[in-house]
Design an enzyme around this catalytic site. Structure first.
Site, PDB file in Angstrom:
ATOM      1  N   ARG A 105       1.079  -1.590   0.144  1.00 14.25           N
ATOM      2  CA  ARG A 105      -0.173   0.219   0.260  1.00 14.25           C
ATOM      3  C   ARG A 105       1.049   1.464  -0.564  1.00 14.25           C
ATOM      4  NH1 ARG A 105      -5.517  -2.287   1.725  1.00 14.25           N
ATOM      5  NH2 ARG A 105      -5.769   0.640   1.660  1.00 14.25           N
ATOM      6  N   ARG A 126      -2.618   7.514   1.606  1.00 15.58           N
ATOM      7  CA  ARG A 126      -2.975   8.629   2.345  1.00 15.58           C
ATOM      8  C   ARG A 126      -2.259   9.021   3.100  1.00 15.58           C
ATOM      9  NH1 ARG A 126      -8.180   5.706   4.037  1.00 15.58           N
ATOM     10  NH2 ARG A 126      -6.701   3.851   4.341  1.00 15.58           N
ATOM     11  N   ARG A 181      -6.739  12.435  -5.197  1.00 10.89           N
ATOM     12  CA  ARG A 181      -7.400  11.892  -4.746  1.00 10.89           C
ATOM     13  C   ARG A 181      -8.918  12.517  -4.688  1.00 10.89           C
ATOM     14  NH1 ARG A 181     -11.497   9.847  -2.989  1.00 10.89           N
ATOM     15  NH2 ARG A 181     -11.899   8.770  -1.366  1.00 10.89           N
ATOM     16  N   ASP A 227      -7.032  -2.025  -7.340  1.00 10.54           N
ATOM     17  CA  ASP A 227      -7.857  -2.184  -5.586  1.00 10.54           C
ATOM     18  C   ASP A 227      -8.407  -3.843  -5.980  1.00 10.54           C
ATOM     19  OD1 ASP A 227      -8.260  -1.059  -3.094  1.00 10.54           O
ATOM     20  OD2 ASP A 227      -9.975  -2.744  -3.267  1.00 10.54           O
ATOM     21  N   TYR A 286     -15.525 -10.680   1.000  1.00  9.64           N
ATOM     22  CA  TYR A 286     -15.556  -9.107   1.101  1.00  9.64           C
ATOM     23  C   TYR A 286     -17.133  -9.851   0.472  1.00  9.64           C
ATOM     24  CZ  TYR A 286     -11.939  -6.345   2.355  1.00  9.64           C
ATOM     25  OH  TYR A 286     -11.055  -5.662   2.740  1.00  9.64           O
TER      26      TYR A 286
HETATM   27  O1  CP3 Z   1       0.573   1.231  -3.293  1.00  9.55           O
HETATM   28  C1  CP3 Z   1      -0.960  -0.118  -3.168  1.00  9.55           C
HETATM   29  O2  CP3 Z   1      -0.850  -0.867  -2.964  1.00  9.55           O
HETATM   30  C2  CP3 Z   1      -2.356   0.703  -4.063  1.00  9.55           C
HETATM   31  C3  CP3 Z   1      -2.505  -0.491  -4.646  1.00  9.55           C
HETATM   32  C4  CP3 Z   1      -4.040  -0.833  -3.546  1.00  9.55           C
HETATM   33  C5  CP3 Z   1      -4.717  -0.724  -2.951  1.00  9.55           C
HETATM   34  N1  CP3 Z   1      -5.695  -1.663  -2.139  1.00  9.55           N
HETATM   35  C6  CP3 Z   1      -5.104   1.043  -3.339  1.00  9.55           C
HETATM   36  C7  CP3 Z   1      -5.938   1.599  -2.017  1.00  9.55           C
HETATM   37  C8  CP3 Z   1      -3.725  -1.939  -3.350  1.00  9.55           C
HETATM   38  C9  CP3 Z   1      -2.130  -3.421  -3.406  1.00  9.55           C
HETATM   39  C10 CP3 Z   1      -4.628  -2.512  -2.434  1.00  9.55           C
HETATM   40  C11 CP3 Z   1      -5.448  -3.688  -1.647  1.00  9.55           C
HETATM   41  C12 CP3 Z   1      -5.909  -3.952  -1.243  1.00  9.55           C
HETATM   42  N2  CP3 Z   1      -7.066  -3.552  -1.117  1.00  9.55           N
HETATM   43  C13 CP3 Z   1      -6.246  -5.205   0.305  1.00  9.55           C
HETATM   44  C14 CP3 Z   1      -5.784  -6.066   0.222  1.00  9.55           C
HETATM   45  C15 CP3 Z   1      -4.257  -5.477   1.547  1.00  9.55           C
HETATM   46  C16 CP3 Z   1      -4.753  -5.138   2.772  1.00  9.55           C
HETATM   47  O3  CP3 Z   1      -4.528  -3.545   2.946  1.00  9.55           O
HETATM   48  O4  CP3 Z   1      -5.529  -6.305   3.530  1.00  9.55           O
HETATM   49  C17 CP3 Z   1      -7.155  -5.068   0.497  1.00  9.55           C
HETATM   50  C18 CP3 Z   1      -8.449  -5.931   1.821  1.00  9.55           C
HETATM   51  C19 CP3 Z   1      -8.826  -4.535  -0.252  1.00  9.55           C
HETATM   52  C20 CP3 Z   1      -9.767  -3.285   0.071  1.00  9.55           C
HETATM   53  C21 CP3 Z   1      -9.556  -2.197   0.353  1.00  9.55           C
HETATM   54  N3  CP3 Z   1      -9.458  -1.241  -0.190  1.00  9.55           N
HETATM   55  C22 CP3 Z   1      -9.960  -1.545   1.485  1.00  9.55           C
HETATM   56  C23 CP3 Z   1     -10.073  -2.427   3.463  1.00  9.55           C
HETATM   57  C24 CP3 Z   1      -9.644  -0.555   1.167  1.00  9.55           C
HETATM   58  C25 CP3 Z   1     -10.664   0.738   2.999  1.00  9.55           C
HETATM   59  C26 CP3 Z   1      -9.627   0.660   3.825  1.00  9.55           C
HETATM   60  C27 CP3 Z   1      -8.634   1.585   3.975  1.00  9.55           C
HETATM   61  O5  CP3 Z   1      -7.843   1.313   3.996  1.00  9.55           O
HETATM   62  O6  CP3 Z   1      -8.995   2.946   3.504  1.00  9.55           O
HETATM   63  C28 CP3 Z   1      -9.529   0.025   0.366  1.00  9.55           C
HETATM   64  C29 CP3 Z   1      -9.213   1.155  -0.033  1.00  9.55           C
HETATM   65  C30 CP3 Z   1      -8.183   1.819  -1.046  1.00  9.55           C
HETATM   66  N4  CP3 Z   1      -7.155   1.222  -1.562  1.00  9.55           N
HETATM   67  C31 CP3 Z   1      -7.008   2.741  -0.756  1.00  9.55           C
HETATM   68  C32 CP3 Z   1      -6.091   2.892  -1.151  1.00  9.55           C
HETATM   69  C33 CP3 Z   1      -4.837   3.909  -1.823  1.00  9.55           C
HETATM   70  C34 CP3 Z   1      -7.864   4.348   0.192  1.00  9.55           C
HETATM   71  C35 CP3 Z   1      -8.371   4.585  -0.350  1.00  9.55           C
HETATM   72  C36 CP3 Z   1      -9.073   6.553  -0.554  1.00  9.55           C
HETATM   73  O7  CP3 Z   1      -7.612   6.712  -0.763  1.00  9.55           O
HETATM   74  O8  CP3 Z   1      -9.813   7.105   0.018  1.00  9.55           O
END
Ligand code: CP3
Length: 346
Positions: A26, A30, A39, A76, A152
């Site tokens: 990740r 943010r 964003r 994602d 999910y």
């Molecule tokens: O640099 C990177 O890794 C970017 C790509 C990436 C994102 N999500 C962007 C993202 C990757 C590889 C993921 C994987 C992901 N997404 C997982 C597996 C890894 C883990 O952390 O367990 C999971 C479970 C998700 C599902 C997901 N997406 C959740 C639970 C959330 C909300 C929680 C949070 O961190 O806010 C997201 C949103 C998300 N995906 C964000 C980002 C940068 C934040 C959203 C935002 O900018 O508002």
């Protein structure tokens, strides 16, 4: 005249490296002001995911700032669920929400398995653009492990106990298995399309492995992961390294050698020296810094990083966190992590 193979690819293949490569799960997100700026401009999180130019920009941000040894395509794990027919949205502060959670056979039967390039062309366009932009830095593509996406899709979003997901698993294991097979089918196609578009490594994220008993992990989660890896391997050949990240697998540690991948990415609860001892000298390990240690600042970050590097010994190790970086992480901690890796001596 070809440039030297990047150390991240060498380490994934188990080859000798000058030092451990480093990147962070990740790493686009943010904790970076420049991510928050993009964003805001993009509108919703899904709008951002669907705009290749902006995905390229946010993928590049941590590379420019920290010169990590690997990049990961900005997307994602929920994008494939959307392609399969789940009504995915992201609610600020809550994460992914699914408007039509799957609770019965009709829900499973209604899922589709489209051609990835037609269903979500923006993912593959992002990858093609990134390969030009990145130069020598390798690009990782990813999908969720089937069990994690199942959680999910059945639950309808994030949850503490995943009661709906676990109720289907225990109450109707045949239906759960059918759903997992559908996720395997589309997930493998999506991963193959990422690699064909230019991703050089594939990582599977199994965040919710932590929910399963030992027996259920071996019965449901592990075979589904291997089925994805086998299908992708058959399509892309032997040269693309596969990474498997799972959270909460210390209980099934002796079985992780059965995962048909090149690199095992372990969470921070597992002692990396013990993982090495149990799994043998051949396996490449990734991880496993506690993402919460970074919140405490650069000094504790450097100390924890040093301890992991010492335990891992510099080879067959990709330095990373034990889970994704948290939004409140100070930049100085990430800098301390990188500096410690670059200065480490055996
Ligand atoms: O640099 C990177 O890794 C970017 C790509 C990436 C994102 N999500 C962007 C993202 C990757 C590889 C993921 C994987 C992901 N997404 C997982 C597996 C890894 C883990 O952390 O367990 C999971 C479970 C998700 C599902 C997901 N997406 C959740 C639970 C959330 C909300 C929680 C949070 O961190 O806010 C997201 C949103 C998300 N995906 C964000 C980002 C940068 C934040 C959203 C935002 O900018 O508002």
């Amino acid at each position: 005249m070809s440039a030297e193979t990047p150390r991240f690819l060498k380490a994934c293949r188990g080859e000798t490296v000058d030092r451990a490569p480093v990147w962070m799960m990740r790493q686009a997100g943010r904790y970076l002001d420049e991510y928050r700026a993009v964003r805001e401009k993009a509108g919703s999180f899904l709008d951002l995911c669907r705009t290749p130019d902006l995905c390229v920009e946010v993928t590049m941000q941590p590379i420019r700032r920290f010169a990590f040894d690997a990049s990961i395509v900005f997307s994602d794990i929920m994008i494939p669920a959307d392609a399969m027919g789940a009504e995915v949205s992201f609610v600020p502060g809550k994460g992914p929400v699914i408007g039509n959670p799957i609770r019965d056979a009709a829900g499973v039967d209604a899922l589709i398995s489209p051609e990835p390039e037609a269903a979500c062309p923006y993912v593959f366009e992002t990858i093609r653009l990134l390969r030009i932009e990145l130069g020598e830095t390798p690009l990782i593509g990813f999908v969720a492990a089937p069990w994690t996406l199942y959680c999910y899709m059945v639950e309808g979003g994030g949850s503490k106990n995943y009661e709906e997901a676990m109720t289907m698993l225990h109450g109707n294991p045949e239906l759960a298995q059918r759903l997992l097979e559908k996720i395997v089918e589309y997930g493998a196609k999506h991963a193959i399309a990422e690699i064909k578009a230019g991703a050089q490594v594939l990582q599977l994220f199994d965040t919710w492995a932590v929910l399963l008993s030992h027996a259920d992990y071996l019965r449901f989660a592990l075979p589904a992961v291997n089925e994805v890896f086998r299908r992708v391997r058959a399509a892309v050949g032997p040269d693309v390294p596969f990474i498997y990240f799972a959270k909460g697998t210390s209980g099934v540690l002796p079985y992780l050698n059965q995962v048909e991948c090149d690199v095992l990415s372990i969470d921070w609860q597992l002692d990396i020296a013990r993982a090495r001892q149990e799994l043998g000298d051949d396996v490449v390990l990734q991880g496993n810094l506690d993402p919460l240690a970074l919140l405490a600042g650069p000094k504790p970050t450097a100390e924890h990083t040093q301890r992991i590097l010492d335990a891992a010994g510099g080879q067959k190790h990709v330095m990373n966190l034990g889970h994704g970086i948290l939004p409140k992480t100070p930049i100085a901690s990430v800098e301390a992590l990188c500096e410690t890796v670059r200065n480490w001596k055996a």
